[in-house]
Design a protein around this motif. Structure first.
Motif, PDB file in Angstrom:
ATOM      1  N   LYS A 247       1.110   4.032  -3.137  1.00 28.55           N
ATOM      2  CA  LYS A 247       0.770   5.428  -2.862  1.00 28.55           C
ATOM      3  C   LYS A 247       1.913   6.357  -3.221  1.00 28.55           C
ATOM      4  CE  LYS A 247      -0.994   8.453   0.793  1.00 28.55           C
ATOM      5  NZ  LYS A 247      -1.442   8.528   2.223  1.00 28.55           N
ATOM      6  N   GLU A 248       3.142   5.965  -2.850  1.00 27.01           N
ATOM      7  CA  GLU A 248       4.309   6.805  -3.132  1.00 27.01           C
ATOM      8  C   GLU A 248       4.545   6.961  -4.631  1.00 27.01           C
ATOM      9  OE1 GLU A 248       7.485   4.912  -1.082  1.00 27.01           O
ATOM     10  OE2 GLU A 248       7.022   5.836   0.862  1.00 27.01           O
TER      11      GLU A 248
ATOM     12  N   LYS B 201       2.251   6.661  -6.905  1.00 26.48           N
ATOM     13  CA  LYS B 201       1.011   7.106  -7.532  1.00 26.48           C
ATOM     14  C   LYS B 201       0.503   6.101  -8.571  1.00 26.48           C
ATOM     15  CE  LYS B 201       2.043  12.000  -6.758  1.00 26.48           C
ATOM     16  NZ  LYS B 201       2.219  13.347  -7.347  1.00 26.48           N
TER      17      LYS B 201
ATOM     18  N   GLU C 286       0.830  -1.209   0.000  1.00 24.42           N
ATOM     19  CA  GLU C 286       0.000   0.000   0.000  1.00 24.42           C
ATOM     20  C   GLU C 286       0.864   1.259   0.000  1.00 24.42           C
ATOM     21  OE1 GLU C 286      -4.169  -0.987   2.231  1.00 24.42           O
ATOM     22  OE2 GLU C 286      -2.412  -0.745   3.499  1.00 24.42           O
ATOM     23  N   LYS C 287       1.917   1.233   0.801  1.00 24.13           N
ATOM     24  CA  LYS C 287       2.825   2.383   0.891  1.00 24.13           C
ATOM     25  C   LYS C 287       3.506   2.643  -0.445  1.00 24.13           C
ATOM     26  CE  LYS C 287       7.032   3.857   3.304  1.00 24.13           C
ATOM     27  NZ  LYS C 287       8.053   3.442   4.309  1.00 24.13           N
TER      28      LYS C 287
ATOM     29  N   THR D 271      -4.455   1.825  -6.754  1.00 23.36           N
ATOM     30  CA  THR D 271      -4.625   1.360  -5.383  1.00 23.36           C
ATOM     31  C   THR D 271      -5.071  -0.097  -5.390  1.00 23.36           C
ATOM     32  OG1 THR D 271      -6.954   1.990  -5.290  1.00 23.36           O
ATOM     33  CG2 THR D 271      -5.314   3.681  -4.686  1.00 23.36           C
TER      34      THR D 271
END
Length: 400
Positions: free
Chosen positions: A104-105, A107, A100-101, A110
């Motif tokens: 997100k980083e 982009k 998940e990290k 998800t």
């Protein structure tokens, strides 16, 4: 289906199908079936005496001369710490959080978007209760059906998830923190040649290989013994032997320090070539490692090479008479493996099973509860609260 019932503030240490359930509340004395543990003089036993009693009962359970010993190691077996200060290994929850990290980083898509594109129905993508393996399996099945407008982002996200998992599980063996070497030696000493200790693991890491190598153990993992090892399941049937000098007979001596290693979900060191052959290489030489992400209801990949051979070998060992299966850090959330173990317990009268896990009361998968119910039905199954590092405390002496 019954549940594992304990006090909320209790750590279950040991329980078996003979009606014995030892528990240690965070405050108070050990309990046996809900009552303080007392000695012959009716006095409450101190903690060290109860722990010794538990260890002795566990050792008695495995004191038989088993022909085969199989250690099934899940994600929890790779997670250990040194006095709580250092941590090695990642649970599936840890991996999900790391994924998940990363997404997100960078982009990228998800997990929710991936699930939607893959037609994977979920209620919650939070790492605390999300099954990453299920999603990965669904992604692989859906990959060729993704529309052109979504394919670039879909493929890039999937690729980065693979990279994240690869990096997160690529830790090195440290004997100062991990005790895989001790477990290999203790269990191997219980097996009489020509039989070999078998370690089956769902982990991608190389901790068992590294621990075995550090002790001069030879590892039979299904790959050929040459400069470019290729998978062939027949290699599991071979032993390492040598002539005994100065004897007129043709007697042979088996090398004692040999183990079978069955990596059920693949490895960071495996890669498939353009001809479809599976090779074992150094981790630094592998760009696309073979890793299986089995879903809870469909196992298409497990019927392809090398998985079919590996699962078949594991199942065959479970069905042999006079076999001891020890599990550690395996939650029985993988239905394919869980059903194999469940079936073997019910139908192989010569199988004894010792389930060990550090989170013995918090497991809730249907597979775990099914095994627990078999224990309560008086099948030869015991549960022990233990990490892989502390497992050696419960193995006792090698039977003479």
């Amino acid at each position: 289906m019954s549940e594992i019932k304990t006090r909320n503030d209790t750590a279950v240490i040991y329980f078996n199908g003979l009606g014995k359930k030892y528990e240690k509340p965070t405050a108070g004395d050990f309990l046996l079936n809900g009552h303080p543990v007392k000695g012959d003089d009716n006095e409450i036993l101190p903690e060290d005496r109860v722990v010794s009693l538990i260890k002795q009962e566990t050792a008695n359970f495995i004191s038989h001369h088993f022909t085969q010993i199989v250690l099934l190691a899940g994600a929890g077996s790779s997670i250990s710490g040194l006095l709580g200060k250092q941590k090695v290994g990642s649970s599936m929850r840890d991996l999900t959080t790391e994924v998940e990290k990363t997404l997100k980083e960078k982009k990228l898509l998800t997990l929710e978007q991936l699930a939607d594109l893959s037609k994977y129905e979920i209620d919650d993508c939070k790492a605390s209760d999300f099954n990453l393996e299920d999603l990965m399996s669904c992604i692989e099945r859906a990959e060729k059906y993704i529309s052109e407008k979504d394919k670039t982002a879909f493929d890039k996200t999937y690729e980065d998830i693979h990279k994240t998992i690869r990096v997160a599980t690529s830790y090195e063996y440290d004997p100062n923190i991990l005790h895989h070497d001790r477990i290999i030696k203790m269990l191997s000493d219980r097996v009489v040649a020509p039989n070999k200790l078998t370690i089956a693991t769902t982990n991608y890491d190389t901790l068992f290989e590294d621990a075995a190598k550090a002790q001069d153990f030879s590892v039979v993992d299904g790959f050929s013994y040459d400069a470019n090892p290729v998978f062939d399941a027949d290699n599991f049937e071979w032993n390492l032997v040598r002539d005994i000098p100065n004897l007129a007979t043709s007697e042979l001596e088996y090398k004692k320090q040999v183990i079978n290693l069955i990596k059920l979900h693949g490895s960071l060191t495996w890669e498939r070539d353009t001809d479809g052959l599976v090779h074992r290489r150094l981790k630094t030489q592998v760009s696309q490692p073979i890793m299986i992400f089995p879903s809870s209801d469909k196992y298409l990949q497990s019927y392809t090479e090398p998985y079919f051979d590996l699962f078949s070998k594991f199942q065959e060992l479970l069905n042999r008479p006079d076999t001891l299966l020890i599990t550690n850090g395996f939650s029985f959330g993988d239905n394919h493996i869980s059903q194999m173990v469940h079936h073997a317990i019910m139908h192989n009268g010569g199988l004894s099973v010792m389930i060990t896990d550090n989170n013995i009361t918090s497991q809730s998968s249907s597979g775990w509860l099914d095994i627990y119910n078999l224990m309560e039905a008086r099948y030869p199954v015991i549960f022990v609260k233990s990490t892989l590092n502390s497992l050696s405390d419960y193995l006792g002496e090698v039977p003479q």
